[in-house]
Design a protein around this motif. Sequence first.
Motif, PDB file in Angstrom:
ATOM      1  N   UNK A   1      47.445  31.088  26.093  1.00 55.41           N
ATOM      2  CA  UNK A   1      47.341  32.570  25.263  1.00 55.41           C
ATOM      3  C   UNK A   1      47.391  32.166  23.978  1.00 55.41           C
ATOM      4  N   UNK A   2      46.292  31.884  23.250  1.00 55.91           N
ATOM      5  CA  UNK A   2      46.079  31.513  21.931  1.00 55.91           C
ATOM      6  C   UNK A   2      46.145  32.902  21.048  1.00 55.91           C
ATOM      7  N   UNK A   3      46.716  32.749  20.078  1.00 55.61           N
ATOM      8  CA  UNK A   3      47.002  33.977  19.191  1.00 55.61           C
ATOM      9  C   UNK A   3      46.061  33.697  18.082  1.00 55.61           C
ATOM     10  N   UNK A   4      45.472  34.826  17.622  1.00 55.04           N
ATOM     11  CA  UNK A   4      44.645  34.891  16.628  1.00 55.04           C
ATOM     12  C   UNK A   4      44.615  36.093  15.652  1.00 55.04           C
ATOM     13  N   UNK A   5      44.093  36.050  14.245  1.00 61.71           N
ATOM     14  CA  UNK A   5      44.728  37.144  13.436  1.00 61.71           C
ATOM     15  C   UNK A   5      43.885  38.645  13.963  1.00 61.71           C
ATOM     16  N   UNK A   6      42.818  38.620  14.290  1.00 68.84           N
ATOM     17  CA  UNK A   6      42.064  39.695  14.727  1.00 68.84           C
ATOM     18  C   UNK A   6      42.269  40.181  16.301  1.00 68.84           C
ATOM     19  N   UNK A   7      42.225  41.320  16.446  1.00 67.03           N
ATOM     20  CA  UNK A   7      42.286  41.811  17.918  1.00 67.03           C
ATOM     21  C   UNK A   7      40.833  41.460  18.436  1.00 67.03           C
ATOM     22  N   UNK A   8      41.076  41.071  19.935  1.00 64.22           N
ATOM     23  CA  UNK A   8      39.760  40.480  20.410  1.00 64.22           C
ATOM     24  C   UNK A   8      38.920  41.732  21.145  1.00 64.22           C
ATOM     25  N   UNK A   9      37.643  41.526  21.430  1.00 66.92           N
ATOM     26  CA  UNK A   9      36.723  42.673  22.056  1.00 66.92           C
ATOM     27  C   UNK A   9      37.008  42.291  23.482  1.00 66.92           C
ATOM     28  N   UNK A  10      37.478  43.483  24.436  1.00 69.90           N
ATOM     29  CA  UNK A  10      37.742  43.000  25.635  1.00 69.90           C
ATOM     30  C   UNK A  10      36.563  43.708  26.494  1.00 69.90           C
ATOM     31  N   UNK A  11      36.371  43.153  27.661  1.00 68.96           N
ATOM     32  CA  UNK A  11      35.396  44.008  28.386  1.00 68.96           C
ATOM     33  C   UNK A  11      35.893  44.887  29.466  1.00 68.96           C
ATOM     34  N   UNK A  12      34.894  45.800  29.772  1.00 69.69           N
ATOM     35  CA  UNK A  12      35.504  46.789  30.658  1.00 69.69           C
ATOM     36  C   UNK A  12      36.292  46.281  31.883  1.00 69.69           C
ATOM     37  N   UNK A  13      37.190  47.278  32.554  1.00 71.26           N
ATOM     38  CA  UNK A  13      37.890  46.794  33.778  1.00 71.26           C
ATOM     39  C   UNK A  13      36.647  46.505  34.794  1.00 71.26           C
ATOM     40  N   UNK A  14      35.789  47.517  34.819  1.00 68.84           N
ATOM     41  CA  UNK A  14      34.557  47.581  36.115  1.00 68.84           C
ATOM     42  C   UNK A  14      33.370  47.283  35.292  1.00 68.84           C
ATOM     43  N   UNK A  15      32.857  46.281  35.649  1.00 67.80           N
ATOM     44  CA  UNK A  15      31.504  45.872  34.986  1.00 67.80           C
ATOM     45  C   UNK A  15      30.458  46.699  35.671  1.00 67.80           C
ATOM     46  N   UNK A  16      30.432  46.695  37.023  1.00 67.87           N
ATOM     47  CA  UNK A  16      29.029  47.242  37.741  1.00 67.87           C
ATOM     48  C   UNK A  16      29.688  47.448  39.098  1.00 67.87           C
ATOM     49  N   UNK A  17      28.677  48.662  39.644  1.00 71.68           N
ATOM     50  CA  UNK A  17      28.932  48.914  40.922  1.00 71.68           C
ATOM     51  C   UNK A  17      27.590  48.533  41.761  1.00 71.68           C
ATOM     52  N   UNK A  18      27.759  47.721  43.028  1.00 66.32           N
ATOM     53  CA  UNK A  18      26.490  47.371  43.964  1.00 66.32           C
ATOM     54  C   UNK A  18      26.703  48.339  45.166  1.00 66.32           C
ATOM     55  N   UNK A  19      25.741  48.822  45.422  1.00 67.84           N
ATOM     56  CA  UNK A  19      25.631  49.290  46.799  1.00 67.84           C
ATOM     57  C   UNK A  19      24.275  49.177  47.443  1.00 67.84           C
ATOM     58  N   UNK A  20      24.217  49.547  48.894  1.00 73.96           N
ATOM     59  CA  UNK A  20      23.094  49.070  49.563  1.00 73.96           C
ATOM     60  C   UNK A  20      21.770  50.032  49.014  1.00 73.96           C
TER      61      UNK A  20
ATOM     62  N   UNK B   1      26.736  37.261  44.559  1.00 75.75           N
ATOM     63  CA  UNK B   1      27.528  37.323  45.448  1.00 75.75           C
ATOM     64  C   UNK B   1      27.861  38.582  46.101  1.00 75.75           C
ATOM     65  N   UNK B   2      28.255  39.549  45.169  1.00 68.96           N
ATOM     66  CA  UNK B   2      28.345  40.987  45.576  1.00 68.96           C
ATOM     67  C   UNK B   2      27.221  41.482  46.317  1.00 68.96           C
ATOM     68  N   UNK B   3      25.907  41.145  46.033  1.00 67.57           N
ATOM     69  CA  UNK B   3      24.692  41.651  46.833  1.00 67.57           C
ATOM     70  C   UNK B   3      24.548  41.066  47.888  1.00 67.57           C
ATOM     71  N   UNK B   4      25.036  39.716  48.178  1.00 66.61           N
ATOM     72  CA  UNK B   4      25.158  39.117  49.371  1.00 66.61           C
ATOM     73  C   UNK B   4      26.042  39.641  50.306  1.00 66.61           C
ATOM     74  N   UNK B   5      27.156  39.980  49.849  1.00 70.86           N
ATOM     75  CA  UNK B   5      28.279  40.733  50.614  1.00 70.86           C
ATOM     76  C   UNK B   5      27.783  42.042  50.985  1.00 70.86           C
ATOM     77  N   UNK B   6      27.287  42.932  49.914  1.00 74.33           N
ATOM     78  CA  UNK B   6      26.782  44.185  50.424  1.00 74.33           C
ATOM     79  C   UNK B   6      25.657  44.223  51.457  1.00 74.33           C
TER      80      UNK B   6
END
Length: 437
Positions: free
Chosen positions: A418-437, A217-222
Amino acid sequence: MLPQETVRRKRSGETLTSDEIARFIAGVTDGGVSEGQVAAFAMAIWFNGMARDETVALTLAMRDSGDVLAWSDIDRPIADKHSTGGVGDNVSLMLAPVAAACGLAVPMISGRGLGHTGGTLDKLEAIPGYTIMPSADLFRRTVKDVGCAIIGQTADLAPADKRIYAIRDVTATVDSVPLITASILSKKLAAGLQSLVLDVKVGNGAFMTDAAEAETLARSLVEVANGAGVKTSALITDMNQPLADAAGNAVEIANCIAFLKGEKAGTRLERLVLAFAAEMLVLSGAETDRVRADAKAAKALASGAAADVFARMVHALGGPSDIIENADAYLPSAPVIRQVIAAQSGYLSVCDTRGVGLAVIELGGGRSRPDDTIDHRVGFDRLLPLGTRVEKGDEIGRVHAANTEDAGRAAQRLAAFYPIAPEAPALPPDILTRISA
């Protein structure tokens, strides 16, 4: 050609010509194409897709279904940002004032809620007096004098998209790359932009749940936007939890005002707003150095300049002049507010973000039909971010509801999201990638 023949050809997987698409969209605009035919056309595209040239033709036909603005009298770069939609995604509300405070002109044409995601216009309508459909003169004057204006599609701007958008919302045809591309870009191209930054969401609260689909989708838009002469880039961002700590309409405006007053420092929301502001500054040519762009955006927020721009925009478009200082006096409040309590100790591990968005709709904060009336008071706030350690009995959020029965159901649902777990989760980065022309 009859509209049903165009639908038949696309339903059968054939490639439509630019002329066929232009004639169909002309019928959408003048009423010659029925709502059922628009729905069938959208569903045919959903199943069979569109080639690049078809998507370009669809985008341009929708853009040209109304006026195309020009800004020759404004001596600022004309820039904008658009999100593909998420839950608690009120970035535009803060980003436009930050960018304007940094010297950009931001004529932001926004939309209503789509599917399970909230709409910028629905949120702004929680502000009494705010005119989401101003005259062309008022829109232009606000952009020129204030630096930004966030409005809806007037009858003169991409009217074909406005009609198709409402039908897509209730016919399960939202998550189609060609339709999303044409919808977003027809409005943005009609606004006369010089540059555009796109926020393409991915995750369980986005229309694109798969990273590869989001990149497509990002590549289509760009590709389509740059091909149409608008310098465009896209950031693919995580939507596996609400972005703000609120989801709804009035509650997200309250969140926006708290943000502009500096009360959301260090959050995912702040990181993304400032990242998009810097991207807009660099892409528009207002800054050539990313470090300086980052610093400029941060200063606009910290100094209160962005808050001042937001207040001036609201007042220019018919809202109160003191919305920043007296938000509680103006924003509608729900009669029932209920805490949602952690049933056990541990870490907030995952979130059913789409479920949160649907729960807002069920409370009355969204639409299941195009003509539904929204209750701007309802929603959720004080939502804790994933990874937070909670103890049994801690508040993990609040429900704002029209009555006690709705509040009880929504509180139970939110706790389950919001299930609660005994261990802290591994969280993804806020920005995964940048797409440009």
